[in-house]
Design a protein around this motif. Structure first.
Motif, PDB file in Angstrom:
ATOM      1  N   LEU A   1      -2.200  -3.957  -8.060  1.00 23.29           N
ATOM      2  CA  LEU A   1      -1.983  -2.602  -7.559  1.00 23.29           C
ATOM      3  C   LEU A   1      -1.292  -1.729  -8.600  1.00 23.29           C
ATOM      4  CD1 LEU A   1      -0.854  -3.342  -3.892  1.00 23.29           C
ATOM      5  CD2 LEU A   1      -3.081  -2.519  -4.654  1.00 23.29           C
TER       6      LEU A   1
ATOM      7  N   ASN B   1      -3.088   1.511 -10.406  1.00 29.19           N
ATOM      8  CA  ASN B   1      -2.616   2.791  -9.879  1.00 29.19           C
ATOM      9  C   ASN B   1      -1.463   3.416 -10.655  1.00 29.19           C
ATOM     10  OD1 ASN B   1      -4.080   3.117  -7.065  1.00 29.19           O
ATOM     11  ND2 ASN B   1      -3.506   0.961  -7.250  1.00 29.19           N
TER      12      ASN B   1
ATOM     13  N   LEU C   1       1.244   3.539  -3.299  1.00 22.73           N
ATOM     14  CA  LEU C   1       0.081   3.835  -4.141  1.00 22.73           C
ATOM     15  C   LEU C   1      -0.012   5.316  -4.500  1.00 22.73           C
ATOM     16  CD1 LEU C   1      -2.735   1.513  -2.733  1.00 22.73           C
ATOM     17  CD2 LEU C   1      -1.051   1.086  -4.536  1.00 22.73           C
TER      18      LEU C   1
ATOM     19  N   ASP D   1      -6.811  -9.182  -4.551  1.00 21.12           N
ATOM     20  CA  ASP D   1      -6.525  -7.878  -3.954  1.00 21.12           C
ATOM     21  C   ASP D   1      -5.125  -7.798  -3.350  1.00 21.12           C
ATOM     22  OD1 ASP D   1      -8.953  -6.837  -4.673  1.00 21.12           O
ATOM     23  OD2 ASP D   1      -9.913  -7.195  -2.724  1.00 21.12           O
ATOM     24  N   SER D   2      -4.509  -8.933  -3.055  1.00 20.44           N
ATOM     25  CA  SER D   2      -3.165  -8.922  -2.482  1.00 20.44           C
ATOM     26  C   SER D   2      -2.081  -8.984  -3.553  1.00 20.44           C
ATOM     27  CB  SER D   2      -2.986 -10.086  -1.497  1.00 20.44           C
ATOM     28  OG  SER D   2      -3.153 -11.330  -2.151  1.00 20.44           O
TER      29      SER D   2
ATOM     30  N   LYS E   1       0.809  -1.225   0.000  1.00 18.84           N
ATOM     31  CA  LYS E   1       0.000   0.000   0.000  1.00 18.84           C
ATOM     32  C   LYS E   1       0.840   1.271   0.000  1.00 18.84           C
ATOM     33  CE  LYS E   1      -3.800  -2.432   0.447  1.00 18.84           C
ATOM     34  NZ  LYS E   1      -4.738  -2.579  -0.686  1.00 18.84           N
ATOM     35  N   THR E   2       2.058   1.221   0.537  1.00 17.08           N
ATOM     36  CA  THR E   2       2.860   2.440   0.689  1.00 17.08           C
ATOM     37  C   THR E   2       3.058   3.208  -0.614  1.00 17.08           C
ATOM     38  OG1 THR E   2       4.004   1.547   2.626  1.00 17.08           O
ATOM     39  CG2 THR E   2       5.083   3.359   1.462  1.00 17.08           C
TER      40      THR E   2
END
Length: 231
Positions: free
Chosen positions: A83, A87, A46, A77-78, A43-44
């Motif tokens: 990601l 993004n 994104l 999702d993982s 997540k960092t």
């Protein structure tokens, strides 16, 4: 040794890092006609990904791949690939070429050889590698105490990627090896959170790479490493 720069906010960090990354990619395009970017997942990054996607650049000349991948379906999702696609590979950057670290093999250990072929097609050295760091001192999927950590850290190894079963995190992974990551013009370590600063200083002070594999990146002298941190 790594150079640490502190930023007053994550937004400031991401803006500066996006500028730096685009500048390095442009250098690659100017000198070779193409450029390559390796990114970490989670997540960092994104916010950074979204900023990068908005940067004007000849993205069709850029190849992007991952430093590591969780061995799940690419729509899970993982999945780091998901990601990146949602993004980073958007707006201006939608024209970049993406090299996946996932295939149909049952395990990353079985799939590594096929992925090696795709990675070998990316011109080396990589122009930019962006890495994160976990609270346990892992980077990419080079996890403390993993059975095949030392082969993945072996600078004499010719392998670009290896399967990894972490002891401190769920899911099997595939990770770029240390020699593959260091075969780059510039590495950025992207850290957010007060706890990450403490972990980073702990990594700086020791030399046991089995305890904190990120030490293998920040203590080496082959490739420049800039550490960007904000609370």
């Amino acid at each position: 040794m790594a150079n640490l720069t502190n930023f007053p906010s994550t937004d400031d960090l991401n803006r500066r890092l996006a500028q730096q990354v685009v500048s390095e990619l442009q250098k690659g395009i100017d000198t070779k006609g193409k450029a390559s970017l390796v990114v970490s997942g989670g997540k960092t990054p994104l916010g950074l990904f979204k900023l990068l996607s908005q940067q004007p650049l000849a993205w069709e000349k850029v190849t992007i791949t991952l430093a590591d991948e969780r061995w799940v379906d690419s729509n899970d999702d993982s999945s780091n690939e998901k990601l990146v696609r949602e993004n980073l590979l958007q707006e201006h950057a939608a024209t970049a070429h993406f090299v996946s670290l996932k295939n149909e093999s049952l395990t990353p250990f079985e799939g590594a050889s096929g992925i090696e072929k795709s990675l070998k097609e990316i011109a080396k050295p990589f122009d930019v590698v962006i890495l994160g760091m976990g609270d346990d001192g892992h980077t990419a999927s080079l996890f403390p105490g993993a059975e095949n950590l030392f082969p993945a850290l072996d600078m004499k190894s010719k392998q670009l990627c290896m399967g990894m079963t972490p002891l401190t995190a769920p899911l099997d992974r595939l990770t770029l090896t240390l020699p593959a990551l260091l075969n780059s013009r510039h590495i950025f370590l992207h850290l957010v959170g007060e706890n990450k600063r403490a972990v980073y200083h702990q990594a700086q002070e020791g030399d046991d790479v089995n305890e904190m594999p990120v030490r293998a990146v920040i203590h080496q002298t082959q490739t420049p490493v800039d550490v960007f941190w904000s609370a």
